[in-house]
Motif scaffolding. Structure first.
Motif, PDB file in Angstrom:
ATOM      1  N   ILE A  14       0.771  -1.181  -0.039  1.00 18.25           N
ATOM      2  CA  ILE A  14       0.193  -0.115  -0.060  1.00 18.25           C
ATOM      3  C   ILE A  14       0.803   1.135   0.053  1.00 18.25           C
ATOM      4  O   ILE A  14       0.567   2.304  -0.721  1.00 18.25           O
ATOM      5  CB  ILE A  14      -0.946   0.089   1.206  1.00 18.25           C
ATOM      6  N   ASP A  15       1.803   1.137   0.816  1.00 17.81           N
ATOM      7  CA  ASP A  15       2.870   2.237   0.590  1.00 17.81           C
ATOM      8  C   ASP A  15       3.792   2.568  -0.390  1.00 17.81           C
ATOM      9  O   ASP A  15       4.418   3.357  -0.489  1.00 17.81           O
ATOM     10  CB  ASP A  15       3.591   2.343   2.227  1.00 17.81           C
ATOM     11  N   LEU A  16       3.992   1.491  -1.195  1.00 14.98           N
ATOM     12  CA  LEU A  16       4.994   1.343  -2.333  1.00 14.98           C
ATOM     13  C   LEU A  16       4.914   2.458  -3.141  1.00 14.98           C
ATOM     14  O   LEU A  16       5.914   3.213  -3.391  1.00 14.98           O
ATOM     15  CB  LEU A  16       4.625   0.146  -3.272  1.00 14.98           C
ATOM     16  N   PRO A  17       3.580   3.039  -3.560  1.00 12.08           N
ATOM     17  CA  PRO A  17       3.802   4.436  -4.482  1.00 12.08           C
ATOM     18  C   PRO A  17       4.323   5.799  -3.882  1.00 12.08           C
ATOM     19  O   PRO A  17       4.898   6.457  -4.497  1.00 12.08           O
ATOM     20  CB  PRO A  17       2.388   4.818  -4.884  1.00 12.08           C
ATOM     21  N   LEU A  18       4.392   5.559  -2.455  1.00 11.70           N
ATOM     22  CA  LEU A  18       4.966   6.603  -1.975  1.00 11.70           C
ATOM     23  C   LEU A  18       6.491   6.638  -1.803  1.00 11.70           C
ATOM     24  O   LEU A  18       7.051   7.859  -1.617  1.00 11.70           O
ATOM     25  CB  LEU A  18       4.482   6.836  -0.379  1.00 11.70           C
ATOM     26  N   SER A  19       6.901   5.394  -2.040  1.00  8.22           N
ATOM     27  CA  SER A  19       8.504   5.389  -2.061  1.00  8.22           C
ATOM     28  C   SER A  19       9.205   5.352  -3.366  1.00  8.22           C
ATOM     29  O   SER A  19      10.243   5.254  -3.701  1.00  8.22           O
ATOM     30  CB  SER A  19       8.955   4.074  -1.356  1.00  8.22           C
ATOM     31  N   ILE A  20       8.218   5.198  -4.383  1.00  8.95           N
ATOM     32  CA  ILE A  20       8.906   5.365  -5.818  1.00  8.95           C
ATOM     33  C   ILE A  20       8.634   6.569  -6.391  1.00  8.95           C
ATOM     34  O   ILE A  20       7.524   7.135  -6.404  1.00  8.95           O
ATOM     35  CB  ILE A  20       7.835   4.131  -6.555  1.00  8.95           C
TER      36      ILE A  20
END
Length: 261
Positions: A89-95
């Protein structure tokens, strides 16, 4: 110390936020009101606004549903891979948004093994409106779920379990017990999602191909105008986005006030 801190804060906000906004408005109206209205009602500007609103509404609809489901799943149930789900769920925030756009190009572009399949269906994603919608949903989908999850964790399960023991159905429990607790958190997430969707540039720039009048959102349209040295139209269109951002900030402040109240 109090006066010093307030002074530093005001100067910081004034130099980095207020002054640039004033400069945008001065440049936008530099040639008069009539020229300003002509710039913001230009055919390509109107299409950019329409696509921006379409992408924003799509992201809100998809992410609100996903946010509720994801938050409900990770807070009310125990299952294998739960930590993997929360991490994803948090992946787009780190990419990086640019990397996100490249990922979708590789997935749906001509070099993808899926390209022939989508081509047979007469469905074009890369360098088309569907691609813009997909990347906008991708970069914004953590915002709503991440606002709801902490509230559901703090709420616990006692009230819902008690209602279930008394014979209440699942939808009734959600409507009368769960939703009143999360409504302000969800609305706050909606506001953040809206702001992010309207201002997205990197991922949309990569996937859209910058096709004027077809796949350009407001930020991309501003960049094109600025690169063509059309400064007055660029700042005029920028002012539209600034007004939208101010409206969102006002709504966010109201939601924060009601939530804390």
């Amino acid at each position: 110390m109090k006066i010093l801190l307030i002074t530093v804060s005001v100067l910081y906000i004034g130099l980095l936020l207020v002054l640039p906004l004033i400069f945008v408005l001065i440049q936008a109206f530099g040639n008069g009101l009539q020229d300003y209205l002509a710039n913001i009602t230009d055919e390509y500007t109107v299409k950019a606004v329409e696509l921006t609103l379409l992408a924003t509404v799509t992201a809100l609809l998809v992410n609100t549903i996903f946010g509720l489901f994801a938050a409900w799943a990770v807070t009310k149930f125990q299952f294998r891979g739960k930590k993997v789900v929360t991490t994803m769920i948090d992946l787009p925030l780190s990419i990086s948004p640019v990397i996100a756009g490249l990922i979708f190009i590789l997935t749906f572009g001509r070099s993808s093994p899926l390209f022939d399949y989508f081509n047979q269906m007469n469905l074009k994603i890369a360098y088309a409106v569907p691609g813009v919608l997909l990347v906008t949903v991708f970069v914004t989908f953590p915002f709503i779920s991440r606002e709801i999850i902490p509230v559901l964790l703090a709420q616990g399960k006692d009230e819902e379990e008690a209602a279930a023991l008394m014979g209440a159905g699942g939808f009734e429990i959600f409507r009368k017990i769960t939703f009143p607790h999360i409504k302000w958190a969800m609305l706050y997430g909606v506001v953040l999602c809206t702001a992010r969707a309207m201002g997205e540039f990197g991922a949309v720039s990569v996937i859209s191909g910058n096709l004027r009048g077809k796949t350009n959102t407001i930020p991309l349209h501003v960049q094109i105008l600025y690169n063509e040295f059309k400064y007055a139209p660029a700042f005029a269109v920028s002012s539209v986005l600034v007004v939208m951002a101010i409206i969102i900030l006002v709504v966010r402040s109201i939601v924060e006030y009601r939530w804390k109240k």
